[in-house]
Design a protein around this motif. Structure first.
Motif, mmCIF file in Angstrom:
data_model
loop_
_atom_site.group_PDB
_atom_site.id
_atom_site.type_symbol
_atom_site.label_atom_id
_atom_site.label_comp_id
_atom_site.label_asym_id
_atom_site.label_seq_id
_atom_site.Cartn_x
_atom_site.Cartn_y
_atom_site.Cartn_z
ATOM 1 N N GLY A 177 -4.741 -7.065 -0.647
ATOM 2 C CA GLY A 177 -5.593 -6.703 0.474
ATOM 3 C C GLY A 177 -5.917 -7.916 1.311
ATOM 4 N N GLU A 178 -7.203 -8.152 1.557
ATOM 5 C CA GLU A 178 -7.561 -9.240 2.468
ATOM 6 C C GLU A 178 -7.554 -10.608 1.796
ATOM 7 O OE1 GLU A 178 -11.611 -9.038 3.839
ATOM 8 O OE2 GLU A 178 -12.193 -7.876 2.093
ATOM 9 N N TYR A 179 -7.289 -10.672 0.473
ATOM 10 C CA TYR A 179 -7.255 -11.934 -0.240
ATOM 11 C C TYR A 179 -5.879 -12.187 -0.856
ATOM 12 C CZ TYR A 179 -12.355 -12.356 -0.153
ATOM 13 O OH TYR A 179 -13.651 -12.494 0.249
ATOM 14 N N LEU A 180 -5.620 -13.459 -1.209
ATOM 15 C CA LEU A 180 -4.543 -13.767 -2.132
ATOM 16 C C LEU A 180 -5.174 -13.926 -3.503
ATOM 17 C CD1 LEU A 180 -2.456 -16.588 -0.371
ATOM 18 C CD2 LEU A 180 -2.110 -14.118 -0.304
ATOM 19 N N HIS A 181 -4.494 -13.450 -4.534
ATOM 20 C CA HIS A 181 -4.955 -13.708 -5.899
ATOM 21 C C HIS A 181 -4.034 -14.761 -6.490
ATOM 22 C CE1 HIS A 181 -7.255 -9.669 -6.618
ATOM 23 N NE2 HIS A 181 -7.689 -10.336 -5.571
ATOM 24 N N LEU A 182 -4.616 -15.830 -7.029
ATOM 25 C CA LEU A 182 -3.742 -16.847 -7.580
ATOM 26 C C LEU A 182 -4.251 -17.450 -8.873
ATOM 27 C CD1 LEU A 182 -5.035 -19.834 -6.402
ATOM 28 C CD2 LEU A 182 -4.100 -18.844 -4.343
ATOM 29 N N ALA B 243 -3.358 -1.419 3.873
ATOM 30 C CA ALA B 243 -4.011 -1.251 5.172
ATOM 31 C C ALA B 243 -4.530 -2.605 5.662
ATOM 32 C CB ALA B 243 -5.148 -0.242 5.071
ATOM 33 N N GLU B 244 -4.938 -3.455 4.692
ATOM 34 C CA GLU B 244 -5.458 -4.780 5.039
ATOM 35 C C GLU B 244 -4.393 -5.676 5.654
ATOM 36 O OE1 GLU B 244 -8.552 -5.892 4.679
ATOM 37 O OE2 GLU B 244 -9.500 -4.623 3.152
ATOM 38 N N TYR B 245 -3.112 -5.388 5.371
ATOM 39 C CA TYR B 245 -2.045 -6.265 5.879
ATOM 40 C C TYR B 245 -1.680 -5.928 7.325
ATOM 41 C CZ TYR B 245 -1.398 -6.711 0.785
ATOM 42 O OH TYR B 245 -1.590 -6.865 -0.549
ATOM 43 N N CYS B 246 -2.268 -4.852 7.863
ATOM 44 C CA CYS B 246 -1.933 -4.452 9.232
ATOM 45 C C CYS B 246 -2.781 -5.234 10.233
ATOM 46 C CB CYS B 246 -2.194 -2.954 9.421
ATOM 47 S SG CYS B 246 -1.213 -1.916 8.340
#
Lengths: 249, 309
Positions: B261-266, A201-204
């Motif tokens: 989600g709203e972050y990249l994990h690296l 959902a966050e990628y929308c």
């Protein structure tokens, strides 16, 4: 700000089954090149709404234009300008990879030349050269879903509807799938997607939340989280959907 | 035959393998579930979860290896095992054109018992679907179907519950409710083996097996799997996430990078502190704004991805 082109325009859309209002007076707009997340609890009315937008079912009342066409009077043009992919059925399992591409290319009205070009391009970018003559049934789920998506946009539709495209797909392939979605939007294809994975959902770009046949919230993931003082989309969903009255379809 | 009450295990799998034509569905799978344990099989489609359930529920024979359920052998003692397990297959398997209450009565009758006799066990779950007891099962929503299927699997008071992807395709709210129900069943001392493709559900289990392509990658408590994650993991975000992932993948010092989600994990290939500074400097040059970067505790999905690679 540049005027955004509206590709889905819905106003007061309603669908009743007898006394039951499956979709209850929903209105929203979707813009070109946007990833629009269409979320809601089971039984909230998502599938019914999506079927109307794809020209597969007539509304009881309300208006909607999809890809510039009226869903009442021009449902055939609607179908020709959209792509559709569902989790359950999207490819013929007992045809090969190549045969599926040729079949859908033909259905979408592409010429032989176009089909030939498209299929070799697709097989190369998806790394399917070695399995191109294999039955689709033999492919792992993740590959099938990537192929199904690419086929759904073979005819460069204005909008592609994705109904839970990543259910059960492994975490790495699930992310590769979203890369394909981003690539499609960079080519101005609008993506209308449902999912039960809240990280997706966050990628929308924007999310609508359906509860009991109505749209209860519509905004960017960030604004929704802010508005509901929630730390994640999971929380936003729980807050909205827990108020649902409707339990069974 | 093994004495039922002397073993601490309710499920015992030893080197179980199964092949369908050229597809190796299970490759020497071994694990055990303790009595009263809530044990999760976590993995995507094609991991072999359903095959494992079919073997344990005595519906299919393994090619190699052996398995016991509640101290009974899955081949020799299959009749007795079937009385002691409650099995909920992945696909909705109730009679669609029987009503809610007819389905329940039917399954009770199959096991020569009645709904009344075992009502206490299903009460919490059944009250939620009772308003629809006259409705045909095929007309229920996804979450409701799952609740009915669970009631039917419980109606003969099984010792072991086998639940194959009970929450797949079910929304977040119904999923939470379903797991709350499992927790309460566990308190009744029922051993539960449950599979799921949703990695976030792993932490609700006592122990989990991470599965991929017919193999078990790891069997641990969720906590231990996370503690065993050897790399230092960072979460990174900027104002332009679509561009960020492309830019980050260009960097040699970045070992892995996945959207969460709203972050990249690296993770970084070596000396993570120095590498992190190099990366931040590079992102600045690339014109990224609102850069947020901090170390985080990995999730089960991070661990799964690492084990897959």
């Amino acid at each position: 700000m540049k005027e955004k082109k509206v590709v889905i325009d819905v106003e007061g859309l309603t669908k009743c089954f007898g006394a039951f209002k499956a979709v209850d007076n929903i209105s929203f707009e979707v813009f070109q090149g946007e990833i629009f997340g269409f979320l809601g609890a089971n039984g909230a009315g998502k599938t019914t709404a999506m079927r109307m937008l794809c020209g597969l079912s007539l509304p009881t009342s309300g208006k909607a234009r999809v890809a510039g066409f009226d869903i009442y009077k021009q449902s055939e043009q609607v179908k020709r300008n959209i792509g559709y992919m569902s989790q359950k059925f999207s490819l013929y399992e007992d045809l090969t990879v190549m045969e599926n591409i040729r079949l859908f290319g033909g259905i979408y009205g592409l010429s032989h030349k176009q089909i030939k070009e498209k299929s070799s391009e697709l097989i190369e970018t998806l790394d399917l050269i070695e399995v191109s003559k294999k039955l689709v049934a033999a492919l792992p789920l993740g590959w099938k879903q990537k192929l199904a998506f690419s086929i759904a946009i073979l005819h460069k539709p204005q909008i592609v509807f994705l109904d839970e495209p990543t259910g059960g797909v492994d975490p790495i392939t699930r992310r590769q799938f979203w890369k394909l979605i981003y690539k499609a939007t960079s080519e101005s294809i609008t993506v209308f997607v449902t999912t039960h994975y809240m990280d997706e959902a966050e990628y929308c770009d924007r999310i609508s939340m359906m509860v009991d046949g109505r749209i209860k919230a519509l905004d960017s993931p960030q604004n929704l989280k802010m508005h509901f003082s929630a730390s994640s989309m999971d929380d936003v969903f729980l807050r909205l959907a827990r108020k649902a009255q409707r339990q069974a379809e | 035959m093994i004495e039922n009450d002397k073993t601490p295990w309710d499920i015992n799998c030893r080197c179980v393998s199964k092949r369908y034509g050229s597809v190796q569905a299970l490759s020497s799978v071994s694990f055990s579930v303790r009595k009263g344990e809530l044990f999760g099989l976590i993995g995507p489609d094609g991991a072999g979860k359903t095959t494992l359930f079919r073997i344990l529920s005595t519906l299919m024979l393994a090619d190699e290896g052996s398995a016991e359920v509640n101290g009974l052998h899955v081949v020799k003692d299959y009749v007795e095992i079937r009385k002691r397990i409650g099995y909920m297959p992945g696909r909705f398997s109730l009679y669609q054109d029987l009503s809610v209450e007819e389905n329940l009565n039917f399954f009770a009758a199959l096991f020569a018992t009645t709904v009344e006799e075992n009502y206490d066990l299903i009460r919490d779950i059944y009250v939620q679907i009772e308003p629809f007891r006259k409705r045909r099962a095929g007309k229920l929503s996804g979450g409701m179907k799952q609740k009915l299927a669970l009631c039917c699997a419980l109606i003969h008071r099984p010792v072991v519950l086998l639940l194959d992807e009970p929450t797949t395709g079910v929304d977040v709210v119904s999923r939470r409710e379903f797991w709350d129900m499992l927790k309460r069943l566990k308190e009744q001392n029922i051993s539960i083996l449950v599979s799921t493709p949703y990695m976030d559900e792993a932490r609700l289990c006592d122990r989990i097996a991470l599965m991929q392509s017919g193999r078990i990658l790891s069997v641990e408590t969720p906590q231990h799997i996370i503690e065993k994650y050897s790399d230092k993991l960072y979460a990174l975000r900027t104002a332009d996430m679509a561009r960020l992932i492309c830019d980050v993948q260009q960097m040699d010092c970045v070992e892995s990078c996945f959207a969460f989600g709203e972050y990249l994990h690296l993770t970084f290939s070596d000396d993570d502190q120095a590498a992190c500074l190099v990366l931040l400097d590079y992102l600045k040059k690339k014109g990224h704004q609102d850069v947020v970067c901090h170390p985080i505790v990995p999730s089960i999905e991070d661990c799964f991805i690492k084990l897959m690679r």
